[in-house]
Design a protein around this motif. Structure first.
Motif, PDB file in Angstrom:
ATOM      1  N   LYS A 107      53.042 -50.196 -31.063  1.00 20.12           N
ATOM      2  CA  LYS A 107      52.985 -51.100 -32.212  1.00 20.12           C
ATOM      3  C   LYS A 107      51.595 -51.689 -32.389  1.00 20.12           C
ATOM      4  O   LYS A 107      51.098 -51.827 -33.510  1.00 20.12           O
ATOM      5  CB  LYS A 107      54.030 -52.210 -32.062  1.00 20.12           C
ATOM      6  N   ALA A 108      50.965 -52.063 -31.282  1.00 17.85           N
ATOM      7  CA  ALA A 108      49.603 -52.591 -31.354  1.00 17.85           C
ATOM      8  C   ALA A 108      48.634 -51.517 -31.841  1.00 17.85           C
ATOM      9  O   ALA A 108      47.744 -51.787 -32.667  1.00 17.85           O
ATOM     10  CB  ALA A 108      49.170 -53.120 -29.995  1.00 17.85           C
ATOM     11  N   LEU A 109      48.802 -50.305 -31.352  1.00 21.63           N
ATOM     12  CA  LEU A 109      47.972 -49.194 -31.799  1.00 21.63           C
ATOM     13  C   LEU A 109      48.189 -48.923 -33.282  1.00 21.63           C
ATOM     14  O   LEU A 109      47.241 -48.659 -34.036  1.00 21.63           O
ATOM     15  CB  LEU A 109      48.300 -47.955 -30.981  1.00 21.63           C
ATOM     16  N   GLN A 110      49.434 -49.005 -33.711  1.00 25.18           N
ATOM     17  CA  GLN A 110      49.774 -48.774 -35.112  1.00 25.18           C
ATOM     18  C   GLN A 110      49.097 -49.798 -36.016  1.00 25.18           C
ATOM     19  O   GLN A 110      48.553 -49.447 -37.075  1.00 25.18           O
ATOM     20  CB  GLN A 110      51.296 -48.840 -35.274  1.00 25.18           C
ATOM     21  N   ARG A 111      49.081 -51.065 -35.610  1.00 24.62           N
ATOM     22  CA  ARG A 111      48.420 -52.103 -36.413  1.00 24.62           C
ATOM     23  C   ARG A 111      46.934 -51.804 -36.555  1.00 24.62           C
ATOM     24  O   ARG A 111      46.361 -51.946 -37.640  1.00 24.62           O
ATOM     25  CB  ARG A 111      48.628 -53.481 -35.782  1.00 24.62           C
ATOM     26  N   TYR A 112      46.320 -51.384 -35.462  1.00 21.31           N
ATOM     27  CA  TYR A 112      44.899 -51.042 -35.505  1.00 21.31           C
ATOM     28  C   TYR A 112      44.661 -49.860 -36.448  1.00 21.31           C
ATOM     29  O   TYR A 112      43.760 -49.899 -37.300  1.00 21.31           O
ATOM     30  CB  TYR A 112      44.415 -50.699 -34.104  1.00 21.31           C
ATOM     31  N   LEU A 162      44.999 -39.375 -39.193  1.00 19.39           N
ATOM     32  CA  LEU A 162      43.607 -39.027 -38.926  1.00 19.39           C
ATOM     33  C   LEU A 162      42.993 -39.945 -37.873  1.00 19.39           C
ATOM     34  O   LEU A 162      42.261 -39.488 -36.986  1.00 19.39           O
ATOM     35  CB  LEU A 162      42.798 -39.103 -40.227  1.00 19.39           C
ATOM     36  N   GLN A 163      43.306 -41.243 -37.967  1.00 26.22           N
ATOM     37  CA  GLN A 163      42.755 -42.181 -36.997  1.00 26.22           C
ATOM     38  C   GLN A 163      43.313 -41.913 -35.599  1.00 26.22           C
ATOM     39  O   GLN A 163      42.584 -41.942 -34.604  1.00 26.22           O
ATOM     40  CB  GLN A 163      43.066 -43.611 -37.417  1.00 26.22           C
ATOM     41  N   LEU A 164      44.606 -41.644 -35.521  1.00 27.41           N
ATOM     42  CA  LEU A 164      45.202 -41.358 -34.222  1.00 27.41           C
ATOM     43  C   LEU A 164      44.627 -40.071 -33.639  1.00 27.41           C
ATOM     44  O   LEU A 164      44.386 -39.980 -32.426  1.00 27.41           O
ATOM     45  CB  LEU A 164      46.722 -41.260 -34.351  1.00 27.41           C
ATOM     46  N   THR A 165      44.391 -39.085 -34.471  1.00 29.11           N
ATOM     47  CA  THR A 165      43.759 -37.853 -34.002  1.00 29.11           C
ATOM     48  C   THR A 165      42.395 -38.146 -33.395  1.00 29.11           C
ATOM     49  O   THR A 165      42.051 -37.647 -32.312  1.00 29.11           O
ATOM     50  CB  THR A 165      43.608 -36.851 -35.160  1.00 29.11           C
ATOM     51  N   ASP A 166      41.605 -38.978 -34.068  1.00 21.92           N
ATOM     52  CA  ASP A 166      40.293 -39.345 -33.534  1.00 21.92           C
ATOM     53  C   ASP A 166      40.414 -40.031 -32.177  1.00 21.92           C
ATOM     54  O   ASP A 166      39.616 -39.773 -31.262  1.00 21.92           O
ATOM     55  CB  ASP A 166      39.570 -40.286 -34.510  1.00 21.92           C
ATOM     56  N   LEU A 167      41.406 -40.898 -32.038  1.00 24.04           N
ATOM     57  CA  LEU A 167      41.581 -41.619 -30.771  1.00 24.04           C
ATOM     58  C   LEU A 167      41.992 -40.676 -29.644  1.00 24.04           C
ATOM     59  O   LEU A 167      41.556 -40.843 -28.501  1.00 24.04           O
ATOM     60  CB  LEU A 167      42.624 -42.725 -30.949  1.00 24.04           C
ATOM     61  N   VAL A 168      42.827 -39.701 -29.953  1.00 27.56           N
ATOM     62  CA  VAL A 168      43.220 -38.715 -28.937  1.00 27.56           C
ATOM     63  C   VAL A 168      42.004 -37.911 -28.484  1.00 27.56           C
ATOM     64  O   VAL A 168      41.776 -37.706 -27.279  1.00 27.56           O
ATOM     65  CB  VAL A 168      44.319 -37.779 -29.483  1.00 27.56           C
TER      66      VAL A 168
END
Length: 277
Positions: free
Chosen positions: A117-122, A156-162
């Motif tokens: 949830k915290a990651l999702q907010r970011y 796209l943002q989550l892909t970058d973080l991975v």
């Protein structure tokens, strides 16, 4: 160097995913979209390598004031100057850019994400917000297209973080959910110092699967009437999924390697998307 040239160097260098995704867009729209993503990049870089939290917060406070100047006065920074040139034409809400800074600051203060949830907010602030702004630039007729842009920005943002998880860990930051990492018995030290233990591959495979689900969800939300206008976003999505394909067989390679596609492959993906959807 003009503000537009600075933004292009910052966010859309030749060979980058954004460069090819915007390559076939009308010049005025390309300048506006590039300014949006240059703002995101500047906000993130303001704190990325800063070891002193007080200095990092001061830098973000400066960017908050510079954002105000972009909308109300005479900005100093070339990115803010570029935004000032396009913000009125596209009716960008000032609050959206403040939300991006809020996202960067929240990650700075927490030094990680305790749960999804915290990651999702970011991701919503730093990934979805600029994607929705860019969708406004590309144009749309059906308001449901903004939901597509929002969810695609998250993917796209989550892909970058991975892809960045190893480099971030070496900077002392965790870019993926801490509770899920703990469930696999993995510490940030083990992400920063391979060889990877057995659970890391499984953990990263779960993140790849999550990205896949987000891409599928977003693409299913794009109304057909706006598919042509949103081709830059579709090209970014195609390149993002191709990057995931590069690590699918060996996810732990993101701990030690910078994963990217060749410029030729990015160009081909973008060209195919622009011409065949």
């Amino acid at each position: 160097m003009t503000p537009d040239e600075y933004c292009a160097q910052k966010a859309a260098r030749p060979g980058s995913a954004l460069y090819y995704s915007l390559r076939f867009l009308a010049p005025e729209k390309r300048r506006a979209a590039t300014a949006i993503y240059a703002f995101v990049r500047e906000s993130q870089e303001a704190v990325r390598d800063c070891s002193d939290p007080d200095v990092a917060r001061a830098r973000l406070a400066w960017w908050r004031m510079e954002t105000l100047q972009a909308f109300q006065g005479k900005p100093q920074h070339p990115v803010a100057q570029a935004l000032a040139q396009v913000a009125t034409h596209y009716a960008f809400p000032q609050e959206a850019f403040q939300a991006i800074i809020d996202g960067v600051e929240s990650a700075l203060l927490a030094a990680g994400f305790p749960d999804f949830k915290a990651l999702q907010r970011y991701c919503h602030r730093v990934g979805s917000t600029p994607a929705v702004l860019a969708a406004e630039v590309y144009g749309y007729r059906d308001p449901r297209t903004l939901k597509f842009a929002h969810d695609l920005g998250f993917a796209l943002q989550l892909t970058d973080l991975v892809l960045d998880v190893g480099a971030a860990a070496r900077r002392g930051r965790l870019t993926l959910p801490e509770d899920e990492l703990a469930d696999h018995g993995i510490s940030i030290r083990e992400l920063a110092s391979p060889p990877a233990k057995a659970g890391i591959g499984q953990f990263l495979s779960r993140q790849i699967e999550r990205c896949d689900q987000l891409y599928t969800q977003a693409l299913g939300e794009l109304p057909l009437v706006d598919r042509r206008a949103q081709r830059p976003a579709l090209a970014l999505a195609a390149i993002g999924r191709a990057l995931l394909d590069e690590i699918r067989g060996d996810p732990a390679q993101v701990l030690t390697a910078l994963i990217d596609l060749t410029p030729l492959k990015k160009f081909w993906i973008a060209w195919r998307t622009w011409n065949f959807g």
